[in-house]
Design a protein around this motif. Structure first.
Motif, PDB file in Angstrom:
ATOM      1  N   LEU A  88       0.845  -1.195   0.000  1.00  0.00           N
ATOM      2  CA  LEU A  88       0.000   0.000   0.000  1.00  0.00           C
ATOM      3  C   LEU A  88       0.878   1.242   0.000  1.00  0.00           C
ATOM      4  N   PRO A  89       0.847   2.037  -1.077  1.00  0.00           N
ATOM      5  CA  PRO A  89       1.517   3.337  -1.015  1.00  0.00           C
ATOM      6  C   PRO A  89       0.897   4.143   0.132  1.00  0.00           C
ATOM      7  N   SER A  90       1.585   5.140   0.601  1.00  0.00           N
ATOM      8  CA  SER A  90       1.138   5.881   1.788  1.00  0.00           C
ATOM      9  C   SER A  90      -0.278   6.422   1.652  1.00  0.00           C
ATOM     10  N   HIS A  91      -0.688   6.837   0.449  1.00  0.00           N
ATOM     11  CA  HIS A  91      -2.035   7.400   0.299  1.00  0.00           C
ATOM     12  C   HIS A  91      -3.131   6.346   0.489  1.00  0.00           C
ATOM     13  N   LEU A  92      -2.782   5.069   0.394  1.00  0.00           N
ATOM     14  CA  LEU A  92      -3.746   3.998   0.642  1.00  0.00           C
ATOM     15  C   LEU A  92      -3.597   3.406   2.045  1.00  0.00           C
ATOM     16  N   ALA A  93      -2.536   3.806   2.740  1.00  0.00           N
ATOM     17  CA  ALA A  93      -2.293   3.298   4.094  1.00  0.00           C
ATOM     18  C   ALA A  93      -2.748   4.352   5.109  1.00  0.00           C
ATOM     19  N   PHE A  94      -1.821   4.934   5.836  1.00  0.00           N
ATOM     20  CA  PHE A  94      -2.186   5.901   6.878  1.00  0.00           C
ATOM     21  C   PHE A  94      -1.911   7.349   6.487  1.00  0.00           C
ATOM     22  N   GLY A  95      -1.497   7.582   5.230  1.00  0.00           N
ATOM     23  CA  GLY A  95      -1.375   8.937   4.697  1.00  0.00           C
ATOM     24  C   GLY A  95      -0.326   9.804   5.371  1.00  0.00           C
ATOM     25  N   VAL A  96      -0.587  11.104   5.364  1.00  0.00           N
ATOM     26  CA  VAL A  96       0.390  12.083   5.845  1.00  0.00           C
ATOM     27  C   VAL A  96       0.542  12.091   7.358  1.00  0.00           C
ATOM     28  N   ALA A  97      -0.398  11.516   8.083  1.00  0.00           N
ATOM     29  CA  ALA A  97      -0.336  11.568   9.547  1.00  0.00           C
ATOM     30  C   ALA A  97       0.258  10.311  10.176  1.00  0.00           C
ATOM     31  N   GLY A  98       0.339   9.202   9.435  1.00  0.00           N
ATOM     32  CA  GLY A  98       0.717   7.953  10.067  1.00  0.00           C
ATOM     33  C   GLY A  98      -0.440   7.484  10.941  1.00  0.00           C
ATOM     34  N   ASP A  99      -0.177   6.531  11.826  1.00  0.00           N
ATOM     35  CA  ASP A  99      -1.270   6.052  12.693  1.00  0.00           C
ATOM     36  C   ASP A  99      -1.139   6.577  14.126  1.00  0.00           C
ATOM     37  N   GLN A 100      -0.233   7.519  14.333  1.00  0.00           N
ATOM     38  CA  GLN A 100       0.003   8.119  15.650  1.00  0.00           C
ATOM     39  C   GLN A 100       0.515   7.092  16.656  1.00  0.00           C
ATOM     40  N   ASN A 101       1.026   5.958  16.167  1.00  0.00           N
ATOM     41  CA  ASN A 101       1.553   4.925  17.053  1.00  0.00           C
ATOM     42  C   ASN A 101       2.847   4.377  16.451  1.00  0.00           C
ATOM     43  N   LYS A 102       2.747   3.343  15.627  1.00  0.00           N
ATOM     44  CA  LYS A 102       3.942   2.710  15.065  1.00  0.00           C
ATOM     45  C   LYS A 102       4.244   3.117  13.625  1.00  0.00           C
ATOM     46  N   VAL A 103       3.226   3.549  12.887  1.00  0.00           N
ATOM     47  CA  VAL A 103       3.413   3.887  11.470  1.00  0.00           C
ATOM     48  C   VAL A 103       3.766   5.364  11.342  1.00  0.00           C
ATOM     49  N   PRO A 104       4.960   5.664  10.818  1.00  0.00           N
ATOM     50  CA  PRO A 104       5.347   7.064  10.626  1.00  0.00           C
ATOM     51  C   PRO A 104       4.515   7.726   9.521  1.00  0.00           C
ATOM     52  N   PRO A 105       4.482   9.051   9.490  1.00  0.00           N
ATOM     53  CA  PRO A 105       3.778   9.750   8.404  1.00  0.00           C
ATOM     54  C   PRO A 105       4.342   9.372   7.040  1.00  0.00           C
ATOM     55  N   LYS A 106       3.466   9.410   6.042  1.00  0.00           N
ATOM     56  CA  LYS A 106       3.849   9.176   4.641  1.00  0.00           C
ATOM     57  C   LYS A 106       4.667   7.898   4.464  1.00  0.00           C
ATOM     58  N   THR A 107       4.134   6.789   4.930  1.00  0.00           N
ATOM     59  CA  THR A 107       4.864   5.519   4.878  1.00  0.00           C
ATOM     60  C   THR A 107       4.089   4.475   4.078  1.00  0.00           C
ATOM     61  N   ALA A 108       4.752   3.904   3.086  1.00  0.00           N
ATOM     62  CA  ALA A 108       4.194   2.769   2.346  1.00  0.00           C
ATOM     63  C   ALA A 108       4.303   1.538   3.240  1.00  0.00           C
ATOM     64  N   LEU A 109       3.315   0.661   3.168  1.00  0.00           N
ATOM     65  CA  LEU A 109       3.283  -0.518   4.031  1.00  0.00           C
ATOM     66  C   LEU A 109       3.036  -1.795   3.231  1.00  0.00           C
ATOM     67  N   VAL A 110       3.472  -2.905   3.797  1.00  0.00           N
ATOM     68  CA  VAL A 110       3.252  -4.227   3.210  1.00  0.00           C
ATOM     69  C   VAL A 110       2.321  -4.990   4.145  1.00  0.00           C
ATOM     70  N   TYR A 111       1.220  -5.489   3.597  1.00  0.00           N
ATOM     71  CA  TYR A 111       0.245  -6.269   4.359  1.00  0.00           C
ATOM     72  C   TYR A 111       0.254  -7.695   3.839  1.00  0.00           C
ATOM     73  N   GLU A 112       0.350  -8.653   4.747  1.00  0.00           N
ATOM     74  CA  GLU A 112       0.091 -10.049   4.420  1.00  0.00           C
ATOM     75  C   GLU A 112      -1.222 -10.393   5.093  1.00  0.00           C
ATOM     76  N   LEU A 113      -2.201 -10.797   4.311  1.00  0.00           N
ATOM     77  CA  LEU A 113      -3.552 -11.039   4.810  1.00  0.00           C
ATOM     78  C   LEU A 113      -3.997 -12.456   4.478  1.00  0.00           C
ATOM     79  N   LYS A 114      -4.715 -13.080   5.409  1.00  0.00           N
ATOM     80  CA  LYS A 114      -5.322 -14.387   5.148  1.00  0.00           C
ATOM     81  C   LYS A 114      -6.753 -14.343   5.667  1.00  0.00           C
ATOM     82  N   ILE A 115      -7.703 -14.685   4.778  1.00  0.00           N
ATOM     83  CA  ILE A 115      -9.124 -14.645   5.118  1.00  0.00           C
ATOM     84  C   ILE A 115      -9.505 -15.914   5.879  1.00  0.00           C
ATOM     85  N   LEU A 116     -10.009 -15.743   7.096  1.00  0.00           N
ATOM     86  CA  LEU A 116     -10.434 -16.868   7.931  1.00  0.00           C
ATOM     87  C   LEU A 116     -11.935 -17.127   7.852  1.00  0.00           C
TER      88      LEU A 116
END
Length: 187
Positions: free
Chosen positions: A152-180
């Motif tokens: 997810l590029p930053s605009h699809l993740a947490f954007g310019v603010a980050g998540d105010q916890n672990k994700v910094p502002p403007k950060t691209a992220l990698v998600y591994e997902l499994k549907i249960l």
């Protein structure tokens, strides 16, 4: 000092008045132009800075993909994805479905930020609950039992603010997902 000939007085003063008016117009025109340049320049700088950031982010994502020799597809929104386990399940995730899924969320440098092993699987009402835009889009690409990798590029993740916890502002992220589990929408 009264002149008996008003035309003579007018001929002497009129050129002087015209010069004063012209000088005043030129100065105010220059001030207006300078003001116009000052107001557009910071805007232009911000636009260029954003373009530079997006170019750098795309390059980082491409490096992540090539370093890991991933075969990914790209959606129209800029989401990169790859199915890791395709269960060929008949039940796909749709908007309005409630979905239970496992997840691992990483930064592009490989740092693990969040994991369902620590925090338990997550339940999300797709497109109806507040979450990252890219997460909703990612889930809708999966079916029951499927596992996928999503960048997810930053605009699809947490954007310019980050998540105010672990994700910094403007950060691209990698998600591994499994549907249960998928609880289909009644509508």
């Amino acid at each position: 000092m009264h002149s008996k000939n008003p035309d003579l007085l007018l001929r002497k003063i009129l050129p002087l008045l015209i010069l004063v008016c012209m000088a005043g117009c030129q100065c105010s025109g220059q001030e207006r132009n300078n003001t116009r340049q000052r107001t557009t320049s910071p805007s232009d700088d911000r636009i260029q800075a954003q373009r530079d950031f997006l170019k750098k982010e795309r390059k980082s994502i491409q490096s992540y993909i090539s370093d890991r020799k991933l075969e990914v597809m790209k959606s129209g929104t800029g989401l990169y994805y790859s199915l890791l386990e395709d269960s060929t399940a008949q039940m796909q995730v749709n908007s309005g479905d409630e979905v239970l899924f496992e997840y691992d969320i990483y930064m592009l440098n490989g740092s693990l930020l969040y994991s369902s092993e620590e925090n338990k699987p997550r339940l999300l009402l797709v497109d109806k609950e507040d979450a990252e835009i890219g997460l909703h889009e990612s889930l809708k690409l999966l079916g029951l039992g499927d596992k996928g990798l999503f960048i997810l590029p930053s605009h699809l993740a947490f954007g310019v603010a980050g998540d105010q916890n672990k994700v910094p502002p403007k950060t691209a992220l990698v998600y591994e997902l499994k549907i249960l589990k998928i609880i289909k929408s009644k509508s």
